[in-house]
Design a protein around this motif. Structure first.
Motif, PDB file in Angstrom:
ATOM      1  N   HIS A 162      67.713  64.894  75.631  1.00  0.00           N
ATOM      2  CA  HIS A 162      66.710  65.468  76.527  1.00  0.00           C
ATOM      3  C   HIS A 162      65.287  65.223  76.037  1.00  0.00           C
ATOM      4  CE1 HIS A 162      69.303  67.148  79.543  1.00  0.00           C
ATOM      5  NE2 HIS A 162      70.095  67.605  78.592  1.00  0.00           N
ATOM      6  N   CYS A 218      79.547  67.565  80.517  1.00  0.00           N
ATOM      7  CA  CYS A 218      78.842  66.636  79.642  1.00  0.00           C
ATOM      8  C   CYS A 218      79.552  66.532  78.299  1.00  0.00           C
ATOM      9  CB  CYS A 218      77.416  67.150  79.442  1.00  0.00           C
ATOM     10  SG  CYS A 218      76.449  66.198  78.266  1.00  0.00           S
ATOM     11  N   ARG A 225      65.641  70.007  83.968  1.00  0.00           N
ATOM     12  CA  ARG A 225      65.406  70.344  82.562  1.00  0.00           C
ATOM     13  C   ARG A 225      64.004  69.890  82.107  1.00  0.00           C
ATOM     14  NH1 ARG A 225      70.108  72.417  82.789  1.00  0.00           N
ATOM     15  NH2 ARG A 225      72.065  71.387  82.322  1.00  0.00           N
ATOM     16  N   CYS A 239      75.182  75.645  79.260  1.00  0.00           N
ATOM     17  CA  CYS A 239      75.112  74.460  80.118  1.00  0.00           C
ATOM     18  C   CYS A 239      76.322  74.395  81.052  1.00  0.00           C
ATOM     19  CB  CYS A 239      75.046  73.186  79.271  1.00  0.00           C
ATOM     20  SG  CYS A 239      74.814  71.719  80.291  1.00  0.00           S
ATOM     21  N   PRO A 251      66.887  71.150  76.445  1.00  0.00           N
ATOM     22  CA  PRO A 251      68.302  71.414  76.712  1.00  0.00           C
ATOM     23  C   PRO A 251      68.506  72.649  77.590  1.00  0.00           C
ATOM     24  CG  PRO A 251      67.885  71.149  74.347  1.00  0.00           C
ATOM     25  CD  PRO A 251      66.551  71.258  75.024  1.00  0.00           C
TER      26      PRO A 251
HETATM   27  S1  SF4 Z   1      72.944  67.056  76.977  1.00  0.00           S
HETATM   28 FE1  SF4 Z   1      72.180  68.246  78.730  1.00  0.00          FE
HETATM   29  S2  SF4 Z   1      73.883  68.260  80.166  1.00  0.00           S
HETATM   30 FE2  SF4 Z   1      74.706  67.732  78.135  1.00  0.00          FE
HETATM   31  S3  SF4 Z   1      75.329  69.654  77.151  1.00  0.00           S
HETATM   32 FE3  SF4 Z   1      73.217  69.260  76.565  1.00  0.00          FE
HETATM   33  S4  SF4 Z   1      71.991  70.380  78.090  1.00  0.00           S
HETATM   34 FE4  SF4 Z   1      74.036  70.128  78.917  1.00  0.00          FE
END
Ligand code: SF4
Length: 63
Positions: free
Chosen positions: A31, A18, A52, A14, A38
């Motif tokens: 998600h 975040c 996503r 990723c 994810p």
């Molecule tokens: S929640 Fe989404 S943006 Fe955050 S680490 Fe997981 S995949 Fe990445």
């Protein structure tokens, strides 16, 4: 059970800044609630679009 956040983060593709990175349980839950997957379900070039959605996932798999 010990949280494996550091190990998970080391294997996470990723690119979005975040606070859930490495916390796979929270990442999946976040998600899933949005009908998304994810980052790790997507190849890096698609991941960087931050789309996503399940639709995008199926599109990339030719489904
Ligand atoms: S929640 Fe989404 S943006 Fe955050 S680490 Fe997981 S995949 Fe990445």
């Amino acid at each position: 059970m010990r949280c494996k956040r550091e190990e998970n983060a080391a294997n996470c593709n990723c690119s979005y800044p975040c606070d859930k990175k490495g916390l796979c349980c929270e990442c999946v839950s976040y998600h899933r609630a949005r009908n998304e997957l994810p980052a790790c379900y997507f190849l890096d070039d698609v991941e960087r679009t931050y789309d996503r959605s399940l639709r995008k996932f199926m599109e990339t798999k030719g489904i």
